[in-house]
Write a protein that holds these residues in place. Sequence first.
Motif, PDB file in Angstrom:
ATOM      1  N   LYS A 183     -12.288  -3.061   3.735  1.00  0.00           N
ATOM      2  CA  LYS A 183     -13.304  -3.304   2.483  1.00  0.00           C
ATOM      3  C   LYS A 183     -12.679  -4.579   1.740  1.00  0.00           C
ATOM      4  CE  LYS A 183     -15.102   1.241   1.407  1.00  0.00           C
ATOM      5  NZ  LYS A 183     -15.297   2.231   0.359  1.00  0.00           N
ATOM      6  N   ASN A 184     -11.112  -4.407   1.754  1.00  0.00           N
ATOM      7  CA  ASN A 184     -10.512  -5.325   0.712  1.00  0.00           C
ATOM      8  C   ASN A 184      -9.619  -6.307   1.551  1.00  0.00           C
ATOM      9  OD1 ASN A 184     -11.457  -4.286  -1.832  1.00  0.00           O
ATOM     10  ND2 ASN A 184     -10.330  -2.250  -0.682  1.00  0.00           N
TER      11      ASN A 184
ATOM     12  N   ASP B   9      -9.724   2.576   5.539  1.00  0.00           N
ATOM     13  CA  ASP B   9     -11.305   2.191   4.655  1.00  0.00           C
ATOM     14  C   ASP B   9     -10.728   1.079   3.561  1.00  0.00           C
ATOM     15  OD1 ASP B   9     -14.011   2.982   3.923  1.00  0.00           O
ATOM     16  OD2 ASP B   9     -13.002   3.638   2.222  1.00  0.00           O
ATOM     17  N   TRP B  10      -9.834   1.167   2.786  1.00  0.00           N
ATOM     18  CA  TRP B  10      -9.496   0.165   2.026  1.00  0.00           C
ATOM     19  C   TRP B  10      -9.241  -1.090   2.659  1.00  0.00           C
ATOM     20  CZ3 TRP B  10      -5.826  -3.347   0.919  1.00  0.00           C
ATOM     21  CH2 TRP B  10      -5.790  -3.812  -0.376  1.00  0.00           C
TER      22      TRP B  10
ATOM     23  N   ASN C 216      -5.557  -9.741   0.041  1.00  0.00           N
ATOM     24  CA  ASN C 216      -6.340  -8.720  -0.511  1.00  0.00           C
ATOM     25  C   ASN C 216      -7.347  -9.932  -1.086  1.00  0.00           C
ATOM     26  OD1 ASN C 216      -7.686  -7.408  -2.557  1.00  0.00           O
ATOM     27  ND2 ASN C 216      -5.969  -6.345  -3.360  1.00  0.00           N
TER      28      ASN C 216
ATOM     29  N   ALA D 134      -7.963   6.830   4.751  1.00  0.00           N
ATOM     30  CA  ALA D 134      -8.118   5.987   3.518  1.00  0.00           C
ATOM     31  C   ALA D 134      -7.575   4.672   3.620  1.00  0.00           C
ATOM     32  CB  ALA D 134      -7.428   6.848   2.377  1.00  0.00           C
TER      33      ALA D 134
ATOM     34  N   LEU E 209       0.960  -1.051   0.057  1.00  0.00           N
ATOM     35  CA  LEU E 209      -0.016  -0.129  -0.102  1.00  0.00           C
ATOM     36  C   LEU E 209       0.818   1.294  -0.067  1.00  0.00           C
ATOM     37  CD1 LEU E 209      -2.602  -0.972   2.692  1.00  0.00           C
ATOM     38  CD2 LEU E 209      -2.783  -1.600   0.231  1.00  0.00           C
TER      39      LEU E 209
ATOM     40  N   VAL F 101      -3.342   4.124  -2.559  1.00  0.00           N
ATOM     41  CA  VAL F 101      -4.363   4.840  -1.583  1.00  0.00           C
ATOM     42  C   VAL F 101      -4.456   6.343  -1.475  1.00  0.00           C
ATOM     43  CG1 VAL F 101      -5.464   4.549   0.613  1.00  0.00           C
ATOM     44  CG2 VAL F 101      -4.267   2.541  -0.547  1.00  0.00           C
ATOM     45  N   ASP F 102      -5.360   6.965  -1.243  1.00  0.00           N
ATOM     46  CA  ASP F 102      -5.411   8.452  -1.311  1.00  0.00           C
ATOM     47  C   ASP F 102      -4.576   9.032  -0.215  1.00  0.00           C
ATOM     48  OD1 ASP F 102      -6.167  10.677  -2.654  1.00  0.00           O
ATOM     49  OD2 ASP F 102      -8.298  10.667  -1.975  1.00  0.00           O
TER      50      ASP F 102
ATOM     51  N   GLU G 231      -4.308  -1.445  -8.821  1.00  0.00           N
ATOM     52  CA  GLU G 231      -5.633  -0.863  -8.078  1.00  0.00           C
ATOM     53  C   GLU G 231      -5.225   0.201  -7.278  1.00  0.00           C
ATOM     54  OE1 GLU G 231      -8.576  -3.134  -4.535  1.00  0.00           O
ATOM     55  OE2 GLU G 231      -6.933  -4.316  -5.364  1.00  0.00           O
ATOM     56  N   ASN G 232      -6.383   1.071  -7.183  1.00  0.00           N
ATOM     57  CA  ASN G 232      -6.485   2.131  -6.383  1.00  0.00           C
ATOM     58  C   ASN G 232      -7.627   2.617  -5.957  1.00  0.00           C
ATOM     59  OD1 ASN G 232      -7.805   4.288  -7.983  1.00  0.00           O
ATOM     60  ND2 ASN G 232      -6.563   3.596  -9.738  1.00  0.00           N
ATOM     61  N   ASP G 233      -8.047   3.511  -5.043  1.00  0.00           N
ATOM     62  CA  ASP G 233      -8.971   3.773  -4.430  1.00  0.00           C
ATOM     63  C   ASP G 233      -9.902   5.025  -4.645  1.00  0.00           C
ATOM     64  OD1 ASP G 233      -7.708   5.941  -3.262  1.00  0.00           O
ATOM     65  OD2 ASP G 233      -8.038   5.453  -1.281  1.00  0.00           O
TER      66      ASP G 233
END
Length: 385
Positions: free
Chosen positions: A137-138, A133-134, A148, A130, A94, A117-118, A359-361
């Motif tokens: 969810k993942n 949160d990622w 992941n 962020a 990340l 990630v942001d 992958e990105n958010d």
Amino acid sequence: MADYSRTIAFIKELYGNQDFTPLSVPQFLGNEKKYLEECIDTTFVSSVGKFVDRFEEEMARYTGAKKAVVCVSGTNALHMSLILSGVEREDEVLTQALTFIATCNALSYIGAHPVFVDVDKETMGLSPAAVKDWLAKNGEIREGQCYNKNTGRRVKACVPMHTFGHPVRIDELLAICEEYHIELVEDAAESIGSRYKGKHTGTFGKVGAISFNGNKTITTGGGGMMLFNDEALAAHAKHITTQAKIPHRWEFRHDEIGYNYRMPNINAALGCAQLENLDKYVASKRKVAAEYIEFFKHVDGVDFFVEPENAFSNYWLSAVVLADKKAQLDFLQQSNDNKVMTRPIWELMNRLPMFENCENDGLKNTIWFADRVVNIPSSVRPEDL
């Protein structure tokens, strides 16, 4: 088109109305020549010599790390930091898309995959909210490791970058990483002299990586360093960055794959001299930033980016945030046309062909900054020293 002539005139005046105002140049005002001559006189100009040991010891003392290990570049330092943290081929890491290419190159050398990630609006660095949160969810924990759920890959590390020397909320990121069994590797390439809640950047995670490139706050010409709180891990770092050679008076035996990442003694000599003036250099950059802050209070449509809460920033590169993409381009064109060197933020990593499929958010704040940020002249001023 907005007129930035008053801002350009102020920057020129700030740096003595030179014909050309560079972005960030090194200063050699101390013992650099003396130490270089000493190094040459010993004939130990390569990877063995007293200045290498001295530079490592003095940097560890300055940053509060237990050990410091030098290497050839900041990119090398990141590469080694990731390997020492257990990152392997096909793992995920990340990190932020708003960074210099070295961050992603280093993990790509291993065959790992970045997940972007942001960033936070307040720090311009990786956002704890962020990341949390990622992961919520993942991410999933299996047998003490994070994976992941979408790709099935192990999420082994997290690499925040202290953008332009401004510390991220590193303590919050560390807590999240510990919760998810992820190693924290700090990209502190730009933040020598910066502190968060009184603690030097690069000393919070498993390893911290610093750069001493020619445009950094202090320089060794080219060079990097790893900071450690684990002395055994530091000893292993020293071993593998010196070709993993087993010490012996005449035999050449090696016990694992090693790397020729040794900083030459002659570069370390330069680093020792630079380090003696580091606090003065940071003070000068902060004084320049303070003058920018006061000036831009009275300029519509241009906001100067200030150090975050709980942070002491080295202001390696001062940054302004423009109203939109057009204003950013206008500022860049007018300043460079008038021989004041400015630059936009780096091209975002997820927009480069090597990483466009990662992958990105969504990167909302990241994109917002990319369309607005401009770095302005930030050199140390000799008259401040």
